[in-house]
Design a protein around this motif. Structure first.
Motif, PDB file in Angstrom:
ATOM      1  N   ASP A  74       0.873  -1.173   0.000  1.00  0.00           N
ATOM      2  CA  ASP A  74       0.000   0.000   0.000  1.00  0.00           C
ATOM      3  C   ASP A  74       0.913   1.228   0.000  1.00  0.00           C
ATOM      4  O   ASP A  74       1.577   1.519   0.990  1.00  0.00           O
ATOM      5  N   ILE A  75       0.996   1.904  -1.130  1.00  0.00           N
ATOM      6  CA  ILE A  75       1.853   3.099  -1.215  1.00  0.00           C
ATOM      7  C   ILE A  75       0.974   4.319  -1.418  1.00  0.00           C
ATOM      8  O   ILE A  75       0.137   4.348  -2.315  1.00  0.00           O
ATOM      9  N   ARG A  76       1.166   5.306  -0.565  1.00  0.00           N
ATOM     10  CA  ARG A  76       0.400   6.537  -0.746  1.00  0.00           C
ATOM     11  C   ARG A  76       1.287   7.764  -0.555  1.00  0.00           C
ATOM     12  O   ARG A  76       2.288   7.721   0.149  1.00  0.00           O
ATOM     13  N   ILE A  77       0.912   8.831  -1.214  1.00  0.00           N
ATOM     14  CA  ILE A  77       1.621  10.093  -1.032  1.00  0.00           C
ATOM     15  C   ILE A  77       0.603  11.142  -0.615  1.00  0.00           C
ATOM     16  O   ILE A  77      -0.477  11.231  -1.186  1.00  0.00           O
ATOM     17  N   GLN A  78       0.933  11.889   0.428  1.00  0.00           N
ATOM     18  CA  GLN A  78       0.026  12.921   0.939  1.00  0.00           C
ATOM     19  C   GLN A  78       0.822  14.173   1.243  1.00  0.00           C
ATOM     20  O   GLN A  78       1.971  14.080   1.709  1.00  0.00           O
ATOM     21  N   ARG A  79       0.228  15.318   1.018  1.00  0.00           N
ATOM     22  CA  ARG A  79       0.920  16.554   1.358  1.00  0.00           C
ATOM     23  C   ARG A  79       1.187  16.606   2.854  1.00  0.00           C
ATOM     24  O   ARG A  79       0.375  16.164   3.655  1.00  0.00           O
ATOM     25  N   GLU A  80       2.350  17.152   3.196  1.00  0.00           N
ATOM     26  CA  GLU A  80       2.776  17.168   4.598  1.00  0.00           C
ATOM     27  C   GLU A  80       1.790  17.932   5.491  1.00  0.00           C
ATOM     28  O   GLU A  80       1.624  17.602   6.668  1.00  0.00           O
ATOM     29  N   ASP A  81       1.111  18.922   4.916  1.00  0.00           N
ATOM     30  CA  ASP A  81       0.238  19.813   5.700  1.00  0.00           C
ATOM     31  C   ASP A  81      -0.802  19.076   6.540  1.00  0.00           C
ATOM     32  O   ASP A  81      -1.144  19.502   7.632  1.00  0.00           O
ATOM     33  N   ILE A  82      -1.304  17.951   6.007  1.00  0.00           N
ATOM     34  CA  ILE A  82      -2.374  17.261   6.730  1.00  0.00           C
ATOM     35  C   ILE A  82      -1.872  16.722   8.073  1.00  0.00           C
ATOM     36  O   ILE A  82      -2.563  16.773   9.081  1.00  0.00           O
ATOM     37  N   PHE A  83      -0.627  16.247   8.097  1.00  0.00           N
ATOM     38  CA  PHE A  83      -0.077  15.714   9.351  1.00  0.00           C
ATOM     39  C   PHE A  83       0.245  16.852  10.314  1.00  0.00           C
ATOM     40  O   PHE A  83       0.030  16.754  11.518  1.00  0.00           O
TER      41      PHE A  83
END
Lengths: 89, 449
Positions: A74-83
């Motif tokens: 399971d590979i995902r990329i998310q913008r850092e802002d959400i964390f």
């Protein structure tokens, strides 16, 4: 713009190489990597810089996801802002 | 820098605990669309909505992809049609609903709210025409939601409207097989910036266009509470507050981002715990986690009061503007735990009524026997309105008298609207009470000036 790539799945040979080469092909710079293996499950977290990316974010996200499916990951990329938003005041 | 456990916690919330943004709702004023000519009025409404909301769905999907957080619904609310279209020379307001439906379909949103009227103190011509057109409006449209505000703390309860809404609900049920009633809400103290359907409309005090966001996450609160088994209530409250804070921060981020990209001002984040029929996405599960054998058992109201208050306390600091309904929703058909409790008899309408004194809204998505009389439905609305009026809170009734069904049957509304067991209703009559009409005066606590 910085983003977080997470890779979760069964540990096999060459996971890091595989993900890193895909990122490199698309002009994404890896800033930091941490990884652990928990009960046979591989968990890798990468901080990347996508400002030099050759493809837009959505396409990169699809490419990573597809590569993950091929390897049973399971590979995902998310913008850092959400964390940041969720865990920092 | 964010550490690995925080990253994994967020991913776990999204993957395992159904954390999502429930809705990005664009509020659009259609006050400038009125025209005596019906056709011209409809064209103006259609053009304005399709122009303003052209990029809404695409923007929502892009944010979803970039932040990796599901945004379940993209929706639109408009100025109550009874106000916006009042100058129009027609009795048939279903035409406007059909226009809204067409515009919603064009821009790809699944619901559009605002087929509404505000009649807490009395009717205008537009209100009268709109309310009379509701059954036909809901029969001939797929995505349109309707709401009528019949009471407020400042105005009292319009009992003529309460009586009429009982009849309108019956008529809507009869011509839509019950389904239309799932999209029809009767309010007391309706809020003007609610992003959640079916009760969303764009209030008259709102700007030209605005972005409101509704967050959700009962599953996340439930998981957090599992980790404090047997702890005293102040620990429970603290845990809920912290969780609500995180959920709301995410909502705030998405709201600000959507507002920036669409070039539309950010209105509010509504920090409601909105359940879905999916397993693990239930408000009832949270209440049971606090130690109740089943939701509906004695103690349920206290548990819900704590939950509702702690959600607000956690959420208000996380967002620059909190609004809408904000709290815990208790729709029966949309919550697996509520369905279970209603089916087993643990949860009754009377207990739900008590719960509405402390939850964010009211009697929601309750299916009752098809032979329930209009007067009884009106009386249920009157009771709920009284709770809202006296306690200065929003209450609502979304009740579905399902034609041909009786206690023991089940009705399936499909999708997010879920499944509901038919719940028994008190069989004693309120016919003479409802027949009186007139107004229940505003309570003393409204005379503060």
């Amino acid at each position: 713009m910085r983003a977080i790539v997470t890779v979760i799945g069964k540990d096999t040979v060459g996971i890091i190489a595989n993900v890193c080469s895909l990122l490199a092909e698309n002009g994404v710079n890896v800033l930091d990597i941490s990884q652990t293996v928990l009960q046979g499950y591989f968990t890798m977290i990468m901080m990347v810089d996508v400002s030099g990316s050759k493809v837009d974010f959505a396409e990169l996200s699809v490419k990573l996801q597809e590569r993950g499916v091929q390897q049973g990951l399971d590979i995902r990329i998310q913008r850092e802002d959400i964390f940041e938003a969720m865990h920092r005041i | 820098m964010i550490n690995a456990s925080e990253i994994l916690e967020t991913i776990n919330m999204i993957n395992q605990q159904h954390l999502d943004i429930r809705t990005i709702t664009m509020g659009i004023s259609i006050r400038d669309c009125g025209d005596p000519d019906v056709k011209r009025c409809c064209n103006k409404i259609y053009d304005k909505i399709t122009k303003k909301a052209r990029d809404l769905v695409r923007t929502g999907e892009n944010i979803e992809r970039e932040f990796g957080i599901p945004i379940v619904n993209k929706r639109i609310s408009v100025t109550p049609v009874a106000i916006a279209c009042e100058c129009c020379d027609t009795e048939d307001y279903a035409l406007f609903a059909q226009t809204l439906d067409k515009a919603a379909q064009e821009v790809g949103v699944n619901f559009i709210g605002g087929c509404s009227a505000l009649v807490q103190k009395g009717y205008t011509t537009g209100d009268r025409r709109l309310i009379a057109s509701i059954p036909e409006a809901l029969r001939t449209t797929e995505r349109v939601c309707s709401s009528v505000n019949v009471a407020s703390t400042r105005a009292g309860i319009n009992m003529d409207a309460v009586a009429q809404m009982g009849r309108i609900i019956k008529e809507t049920a009869d011509i839509t097989g019950g389904m239309g009633c799932a999209k029809l809400v009767v309010f007391a103290n309706a809020v003007e910036d609610n992003p959640f359907m079916a009760g969303a409309f764009h209030g008259v005090g709102e700007p030209e266009c605005v972005i409101n966001v509704g967050v959700s996450g009962p599953g996340v609160v439930h998981s957090a509470l599992k980790r404090c088994k047997g702890e005293p209530f102040h620990v429970v409250a603290e845990t809920i507050k912290k969780t609500a804070f995180r959920i709301t921060r995410m909502g705030e981020l998405v709201a600000q981002e959507a507002s920036r990209r669409l070039g539309v001002p950010f209105g509010i984040v509504d920090l409601s715990l909105a359940p879905t029929p999916a397993v693990g996405d239930s408000v009832a599960d949270i209440l049971e986690e606090m130690g109740l054998e089943s939701v509906g058992a004695p103690g349920t109201t206290a548990a819900l009061a704590l939950l509702n208050d702690a959600v607000k306390k956690g959420g208000v600091m996380a967002s620059s503007n909190v609004g809408g309904l904000s709290g815990a929703f208790i729709p029966v058909s949309e919550d697996a735990g509520m369905i279970r409790a209603a089916s087993s008899g643990a949860l009754t309408i009377e207990k739900l009524e008590a719960m509405t004194c402390v939850c964010s809204v009211g009697l929601d998505m309750i299916a009752v026997p098809g032979d329930t009389s209009a007067a009884t439905i009106s009386a249920i609305i009157a009771d709920e309105s009284a709770i809202g009026m006296i306690n200065t809170k929003t209450t609502a009734v979304r009740i579905i008298p399902v034609p041909g069904m009786d206690v023991g049957d089940r009705v399936d509304f499909g999708g997010l609207l879920g499944t509901a067991p038919i719940m028994p209703v008190n069989r004693y009559s309120a016919e003479d009470f409802i027949a009186r009409g007139g107004r229940i005066p505003a309570p003393l606590n409204s005379l503060k000036n």
